[in-house]
Structures are given as C-alpha cells and as structure tokens.
Design a protein around this motif. Structure first.
Motif: not given
Length: 137
Positions: A78, A80, A109-110
C-alpha cells in the motif's frame, strides 16, 4: 521472483485505477518505508514547482530504498501519496506519474492534498509498505 503481495478487487465497488485491498501471506516480512522525498544527492529539492518531476524523483527514491530492503515496486502492499496543494489537478498530475511507474501493480493507495511538506519547495512525498516472502533477502 513473484511478489508475496496479492491485490484484491471487488465487482461490488466502483472501478478504480488501483486495487481496493492487498494481503500478504503469513510469514511475510513487512518493510515500512520512510516517506520517499524528491531530494537530489546533494540534498536539494528536485524541480521546485514541478509536481510531475518531483513525483518521478519520489518514485526513484522509493525504488532505491526498496532495493536496499530486498524488495521492488511490485512488493508494495500500500501507499499514501502526499501532495502539497489544494488543487485536484496538481494531485492528479503527481498521481499519474506515480501510477504509471507502478504499471500493472496497482496497489491500494490514498492520495491526499496537504498544506505543507517537510523540505523547502517539496510538493510530493510517497509513504509505502512492502511485503516479501520471509526467505527473500
């Protein structure tokens, strides 16, 4: 070597250019990476004012840190992505570069717009977690 990371998608959720979740099998070694910043070897910030160039440098920095950890971009579980802007267009500019670098490995993903990042003229930063098989070093 194939990645320990399994990307998860769901037909019950809106189509998105990333997986909605990811897992790694028990026994995987997790790698928590510091935020990859757009810094040159001399410590200066890459291309002040240029979101795309800074995003590209962040990916390069992330890749180097991953290799030092025995991993690659395809081992990312993941991310960010932090972009110092209130403009959605600036966020998309950075995202397009980063997403392109990951290719088919579209890990969850953010993407966030933030007020400021830590270095002078810094516009982009990528935080990441990777997972590799325990015996991969």
């Amino acid at each position: 070597m194939s990645s320990a990371v399994q990307l998860i998608r769901s037909a019950d959720l809106a189509a998105a250019p990333y997986a909605y979740a990811a897992t790694a099998p028990a026994g995987s070694r997790l790698i928590f990476l510091a935020g990859a910043c757009p810094l040159e070897d001399d410590g200066s910030t890459t291309a002040p004012g240029d979101y795309a160039a800074q995003a590209a440098r962040c990916v390069e920095t992330l890749d180097i840190a991953l290799r030092a950890s025995g991993a690659t971009l395809s081992d990312i579980i993941s991310t960010r992505v932090l972009v110092a802007s209130s403009s959605q267009a600036d966020l998309v500019t950075a995202w397009d570069v980063i997403h392109g670098a990951f290719g088919d490995h579209d890990a969850p993903s953010t993407l966030l717009g933030v007020t400021v990042l830590g270095y002078d003229h810094q516009l982009v930063e990528i935080e990441a977690i990777a997972a590799v098989a325990e015996d991969a070093r």
